[in-house]
Motif scaffolding. Structure first.
Motif, mmCIF file in Angstrom:
data_model
loop_
_atom_site.group_PDB
_atom_site.id
_atom_site.type_symbol
_atom_site.label_atom_id
_atom_site.label_comp_id
_atom_site.label_asym_id
_atom_site.label_seq_id
_atom_site.Cartn_x
_atom_site.Cartn_y
_atom_site.Cartn_z
ATOM 1 N N HIS A 43 45.176 -30.066 -50.412
ATOM 2 C CA HIS A 43 45.884 -31.024 -51.265
ATOM 3 C C HIS A 43 44.978 -32.210 -51.626
ATOM 4 C CE1 HIS A 43 49.151 -33.386 -52.934
ATOM 5 N NE2 HIS A 43 48.765 -34.392 -52.173
ATOM 6 N N LEU A 44 44.112 -32.600 -50.703
ATOM 7 C CA LEU A 44 43.182 -33.702 -50.959
ATOM 8 C C LEU A 44 41.981 -33.268 -51.803
ATOM 9 C CD1 LEU A 44 43.192 -35.313 -47.392
ATOM 10 C CD2 LEU A 44 44.118 -36.342 -49.487
ATOM 11 N N GLY A 45 41.879 -31.976 -52.058
ATOM 12 C CA GLY A 45 40.765 -31.472 -52.863
ATOM 13 C C GLY A 45 39.524 -31.147 -52.057
ATOM 14 N N ILE A 46 39.665 -31.037 -50.754
ATOM 15 C CA ILE A 46 38.534 -30.724 -49.875
ATOM 16 C C ILE A 46 38.329 -29.215 -49.843
ATOM 17 C CG2 ILE A 46 37.653 -30.872 -47.515
ATOM 18 C CD1 ILE A 46 39.535 -33.294 -47.107
ATOM 19 N N HIS A 47 37.090 -28.791 -49.992
ATOM 20 C CA HIS A 47 36.760 -27.363 -49.836
ATOM 21 C C HIS A 47 37.113 -26.980 -48.401
ATOM 22 C CE1 HIS A 47 34.611 -23.589 -50.287
ATOM 23 N NE2 HIS A 47 34.038 -23.835 -49.131
ATOM 24 N N THR A 48 38.022 -26.018 -48.241
ATOM 25 C CA THR A 48 38.585 -25.713 -46.925
ATOM 26 C C THR A 48 38.347 -24.262 -46.547
ATOM 27 O OG1 THR A 48 40.303 -27.369 -47.317
ATOM 28 C CG2 THR A 48 40.704 -25.783 -45.548
ATOM 29 N N ILE A 49 37.880 -24.069 -45.335
ATOM 30 C CA ILE A 49 37.700 -22.738 -44.757
ATOM 31 C C ILE A 49 38.637 -22.663 -43.560
ATOM 32 C CG2 ILE A 49 36.083 -21.204 -43.575
ATOM 33 C CD1 ILE A 49 33.869 -22.651 -45.200
ATOM 34 N N LEU A 50 39.310 -21.540 -43.417
ATOM 35 C CA LEU A 50 40.284 -21.389 -42.350
ATOM 36 C C LEU A 50 39.870 -20.267 -41.412
ATOM 37 C CD1 LEU A 50 43.048 -22.136 -41.148
ATOM 38 C CD2 LEU A 50 44.073 -20.534 -42.774
ATOM 39 N N HIS A 51 39.725 -20.588 -40.136
ATOM 40 C CA HIS A 51 39.553 -19.566 -39.106
ATOM 41 C C HIS A 51 40.946 -19.071 -38.729
ATOM 42 C CE1 HIS A 51 35.517 -21.331 -37.430
ATOM 43 N NE2 HIS A 51 35.353 -20.691 -38.565
ATOM 44 N N ALA A 52 41.181 -17.785 -38.840
ATOM 45 C CA ALA A 52 42.487 -17.228 -38.484
ATOM 46 C C ALA A 52 42.734 -17.342 -36.984
ATOM 47 C CB ALA A 52 42.568 -15.768 -38.914
ATOM 48 N N LYS A 53 41.662 -17.332 -36.215
ATOM 49 C CA LYS A 53 41.734 -17.438 -34.760
ATOM 50 C C LYS A 53 40.801 -18.564 -34.315
ATOM 51 C CE LYS A 53 40.744 -14.795 -30.593
ATOM 52 N NZ LYS A 53 40.121 -13.577 -30.067
ATOM 53 N N ASN A 54 41.237 -19.344 -33.351
ATOM 54 C CA ASN A 54 40.435 -20.455 -32.851
ATOM 55 C C ASN A 54 39.132 -19.939 -32.244
ATOM 56 O OD1 ASN A 54 39.553 -22.392 -30.582
ATOM 57 N ND2 ASN A 54 40.948 -23.622 -31.801
ATOM 58 N N ARG A 55 38.015 -20.468 -32.735
ATOM 59 C CA ARG A 55 36.692 -20.066 -32.255
ATOM 60 C C ARG A 55 36.079 -21.100 -31.324
ATOM 61 N NH1 ARG A 55 33.927 -17.701 -37.794
ATOM 62 N NH2 ARG A 55 35.683 -16.368 -38.371
ATOM 63 N N GLY A 56 36.797 -22.185 -31.105
ATOM 64 C CA GLY A 56 36.262 -23.248 -30.261
ATOM 65 C C GLY A 56 35.347 -24.166 -31.058
ATOM 66 N N TYR A 57 35.014 -25.282 -30.430
ATOM 67 C CA TYR A 57 34.243 -26.317 -31.122
ATOM 68 C C TYR A 57 32.883 -25.806 -31.594
ATOM 69 C CZ TYR A 57 32.148 -30.888 -31.999
ATOM 70 O OH TYR A 57 31.523 -31.952 -32.573
ATOM 71 N N GLY A 58 32.196 -25.059 -30.742
ATOM 72 C CA GLY A 58 30.881 -24.542 -31.122
ATOM 73 C C GLY A 58 30.964 -23.562 -32.282
ATOM 74 N N GLY A 59 31.963 -22.684 -32.254
ATOM 75 C CA GLY A 59 32.145 -21.739 -33.352
ATOM 76 C C GLY A 59 32.495 -22.442 -34.649
ATOM 77 N N ASN A 60 33.288 -23.494 -34.546
ATOM 78 C CA ASN A 60 33.657 -24.269 -35.724
ATOM 79 C C ASN A 60 32.418 -24.952 -36.308
ATOM 80 O OD1 ASN A 60 34.882 -25.947 -37.658
ATOM 81 N ND2 ASN A 60 36.677 -26.242 -36.405
ATOM 82 N N GLN A 61 31.603 -25.545 -35.452
ATOM 83 C CA GLN A 61 30.372 -26.188 -35.921
ATOM 84 C C GLN A 61 29.469 -25.195 -36.644
ATOM 85 O OE1 GLN A 61 28.036 -28.522 -33.217
ATOM 86 N NE2 GLN A 61 29.819 -29.418 -32.277
#
Length: 104
Positions: free
Chosen positions: A52-70
């Protein structure tokens, strides 16, 4: 663009819906070329709010943890040609106003 490098802000997000808008609102968009948010399987509406804010967004369907997100954040920024990557936590842990003066 006020600089000669492509600057991308990456936001590793997990349940950051309540603080995302205020954090995003303080990013100096006059010197940042793009903002990318990676939602790590949040249980709230973080991804919807980011879109909604116009940010390019990627969604992990499953939590990968902080390292995976980075890793996803950095991979996406580099694939878009980033020369400078700034990681900013959307939970307002740190104000974007604290970014280094060279970024402003």
């Amino acid at each position: 663009m006020l600089h000669d490098k492509k600057i991308i802000v990456v936001m590793p997000a997990y349940n950051a819906s309540k603080t995302l808008e205020v954090t995003y609102g303080e990013i100096p968009l006059d010197v940042v070329d793009e903002v990318i948010l990676v939602d790590d399987g949040s249980r709230d509406d973080t991804a919807d709010k980011a879109r909604h804010l116009g940010i390019h967004t990627i969604l992990h369907a499953k939590n990968r943890g902080y390292g995976g997100n980075q890793k996803t954040c950095y991979q996406e920024a580099l694939s878009k040609g980033a020369e400078v990557v700034v990681m900013l936590h959307p939970d307002y842990q740190y104000s974007p106003g604290l970014s280094p003066p060279w970024l402003r």
